[in-house]
Structures are given as C-alpha cells and as structure tokens.
Design an enzyme around this catalytic site. Structure first.
Site, PDB file in Angstrom:
ATOM      1  N   ASN A   8     -36.719 -27.586  40.499  1.00  0.00           N
ATOM      2  CA  ASN A   8     -37.975 -28.284  40.242  1.00  0.00           C
ATOM      3  C   ASN A   8     -37.900 -29.664  40.892  1.00  0.00           C
ATOM      4  OD1 ASN A   8     -40.258 -29.498  39.202  1.00  0.00           O
ATOM      5  ND2 ASN A   8     -39.504 -29.606  37.092  1.00  0.00           N
ATOM      6  N   LYS A  10     -40.224 -31.810  41.175  1.00  0.00           N
ATOM      7  CA  LYS A  10     -41.121 -32.774  40.513  1.00  0.00           C
ATOM      8  C   LYS A  10     -41.919 -33.566  41.573  1.00  0.00           C
ATOM      9  CE  LYS A  10     -37.841 -32.967  36.757  1.00  0.00           C
ATOM     10  NZ  LYS A  10     -37.438 -33.625  35.526  1.00  0.00           N
ATOM     11  N   HIS A  94     -44.076 -27.425  31.327  1.00  0.00           N
ATOM     12  CA  HIS A  94     -42.880 -28.270  31.454  1.00  0.00           C
ATOM     13  C   HIS A  94     -43.016 -29.431  30.457  1.00  0.00           C
ATOM     14  CE1 HIS A  94     -40.043 -31.162  33.093  1.00  0.00           C
ATOM     15  NE2 HIS A  94     -39.435 -30.129  33.659  1.00  0.00           N
ATOM     16  N   GLU A  96     -42.582 -32.463  30.714  1.00  0.00           N
ATOM     17  CA  GLU A  96     -43.305 -33.634  31.247  1.00  0.00           C
ATOM     18  C   GLU A  96     -44.819 -33.398  31.199  1.00  0.00           C
ATOM     19  OE1 GLU A  96     -41.054 -33.903  34.878  1.00  0.00           O
ATOM     20  OE2 GLU A  96     -39.316 -34.478  33.682  1.00  0.00           O
ATOM     21  N   GLU A 159     -35.655 -25.776  27.815  1.00  0.00           N
ATOM     22  CA  GLU A 159     -35.322 -27.122  28.295  1.00  0.00           C
ATOM     23  C   GLU A 159     -35.450 -28.122  27.148  1.00  0.00           C
ATOM     24  OE1 GLU A 159     -35.821 -27.454  32.816  1.00  0.00           O
ATOM     25  OE2 GLU A 159     -37.729 -27.940  31.915  1.00  0.00           O
ATOM     26  N   GLY A 165     -32.954 -34.923  32.447  1.00  0.00           N
ATOM     27  CA  GLY A 165     -32.720 -36.167  33.176  1.00  0.00           C
ATOM     28  C   GLY A 165     -31.812 -37.156  32.459  1.00  0.00           C
ATOM     29  N   SER A 195     -30.320 -31.392  32.835  1.00  0.00           N
ATOM     30  CA  SER A 195     -29.063 -31.978  33.332  1.00  0.00           C
ATOM     31  C   SER A 195     -28.062 -30.945  33.855  1.00  0.00           C
ATOM     32  CB  SER A 195     -28.428 -32.854  32.249  1.00  0.00           C
ATOM     33  OG  SER A 195     -29.287 -33.918  31.928  1.00  0.00           O
TER      34      SER A 195
HETATM   35  C1  PEP Z   1     -36.382 -30.342  34.649  1.00  0.00           C
HETATM   36  O1  PEP Z   1     -37.130 -31.307  34.563  1.00  0.00           O
HETATM   37  O2  PEP Z   1     -36.855 -29.198  34.749  1.00  0.00           O
HETATM   38  C2  PEP Z   1     -34.961 -30.596  34.619  1.00  0.00           C
HETATM   39  C3  PEP Z   1     -34.206 -29.638  34.221  1.00  0.00           C
HETATM   40  O3  PEP Z   1     -34.521 -31.855  35.023  1.00  0.00           O
HETATM   41  P1  PEP Z   1     -33.003 -32.365  35.176  1.00  0.00           P
HETATM   42  O4  PEP Z   1     -32.185 -31.229  35.735  1.00  0.00           O
HETATM   43  O5  PEP Z   1     -33.083 -33.518  36.097  1.00  0.00           O
HETATM   44  O6  PEP Z   1     -32.534 -32.723  33.794  1.00  0.00           O
END
Ligand code: PEP
Length: 229
Positions: A8, A10, A94, A96, A159, A165, A195
């Site tokens: 992703n 973003k 997601h 976000e 997630e 993040g 992460s």
């Molecule tokens: C995400 O936003 O889908 C995600 C997993 O981000 P990160 O790997 O940066 O934590």
C-alpha cells in the site's frame, strides 16, 4: 493458495519513483510466480501501471473506491471506472479512511458490494484501536466490522490501528489468534498489516495468508525481501 504480498503506497511516490519501484519488481517477475504480489498506487497511476505490468505476475489495485457507481460525486472514483481499467483489487475501509475520513461500516459494506458486482476483489481492512486491545474487547470489535461483510467473497486484512506506521506489532500468537478467528467467521484469507518489515515477515507469513505492507513497500530492496520471506 498463493501468499498475498500487498504494497500500500498510500499518498507517496511521484510518477518517476513509482515507475522505478515497479521496474525493480518486474525484474524479479519470473521468481514471483508462486506469490500474489499486488501494488496499490494512487489513482493517477493505476492505468499506467496496469499497462506496464500487463502479462506479468504483478497486479495493480486501488487504495479506495466510491460507494456509488456513477453520478454527482465530485472527486470520487467508482468501482465501475476501476473495472473499466481492468483493475482487479481494491482496499476497502483502511484505518486511515475510517479514522481520518470518517468512513463507516455501512460505506465499507456498500463499497465491497459494488466491487464484487464489478469483478474486483475487495481487501477489506479491519482493526482495533489500542484501548480495545488493552481492555480485551478486540474480538468483539473485529466481529462487528466483519459482520458487515459477512458471507461476501473478500480477502480480510487485519491491521490493528496501533500498529500501523508505529513499529509496534502484535506477537505472532496474537496474529495467529486473529487469523483463526477470521477463518472461523467464514473468510478464507486473512492478511496481517501493521509495521511489516523484512525482519518480521517470515514469521507473520507462517500464521496468515499474506501481508499488507505500508512503509516498507516503498523501498524496492526491502519489499523484495518481504516477497521472498
Ligand atoms: C498500512 O497502512 O496498510 C500499513 C500496514 O502501514 P505500515 O506497514 O507502514 O505500518
């Protein structure tokens, strides 16, 4: 089932940076036949990257879609328009989108339904916040989110909001618990996201059907290591 390795991106990468990253992945095309590698660029690059990856083992998806098919929805992109470009995957709900743009479970359900009607595989994101995890309420919270897409043919991405993040990840046992729970609710595939890096991907892939990678998918070397984890 092939392991799903999803990146992703973003709201990152210029066109040139995205092309560089995609070319780096196309260079290992022959070696990734046994994986399902899906990139999620911004809307502007979807068409171009679908064309650039045609016939390869790389797939391109969208990070979001509208909860309507067409009409007066300025700034939105419909599942019908994604399907028209031959886009086969879409991230839905997601954290976000849910937390920054107040997307609701009802919208997640509508978007999921429309994607399926247009031949797009929805990757529906679910996740609990830190308070829910600490109070031990996370299974209830995840179930509420899953119930909105119950019986639908979707991929789930677990997630936890507190892990995205932040560099903090649940233990492997905790991830395995959620994978099993998601399966028990009738869903065949559960990805883990939050992460993920090349140092934890192997263990995570041992207890999930794949990974959804944010930050670490922006660097070609790191993402390649995750693909081969
Ligand atoms: C995400 O936003 O889908 C995600 C997993 O981000 P990160 O790997 O940066 O934590």
């Amino acid at each position: 089932m092939k392991k799903i390795i999803a990146g992703n991106w973003k709201m990152n990468l210029t066109k040139q940076e995205a092309t560089f990253l995609t070319d780096g992945l196309l260079a290992i095309n022959e070696e990734i036949q046994d994986k399902n590698v899906i990139l999620f660029p911004n809307f502007l690059l979807i068409n171009e990257l679908i064309e650039a990856t045609a016939g390869s083992n790389l797939k391109i998806g969208a990070q979001n879609c509208a909860d309507h098919v067409k009409g007066a929805y300025t700034g939105e992109v419909s599942p019908m328009q994604l399907a028209d470009l031959n886009c086969k995957y879409c991230l839905i709900g997601h954290s976000e989108r849910r937390n920054i743009y107040n997307e609701t479970d009802e919208q997640v359900k509508e978007k999921t339904t429309l994607c399926l009607e247009h031949g797009i595989t929805p990757i529906v994101c679910i996740g609990e916040n830190l308070e829910s995890r600490e109070k031990g309420e996370y299974i209830n919270d995840l179930k509420k989110q899953l119930d909105f897409v119950s019986g639908m043919d979707v991929v789930i991405a677990y997630e936890p909001c507190w892990s995205i993040g932040t560099g903090k990840i649940p233990t492997i046992k905790e991830i395995a618990e959620i994978t099993e729970f998601v399966h028990s609710q009738g869903f065949k595939a559960c990805l883990y996201g939050g992460s993920v890096t090349s140092s934890n991907a192997t263990e995570i892939l041992g207890v999930s059907e794949g990974v959804l990678v944010g930050g670490a998918s922006l660097k070609v070397d790191e993402f390649v290591k995750i693909i081969f984890a």
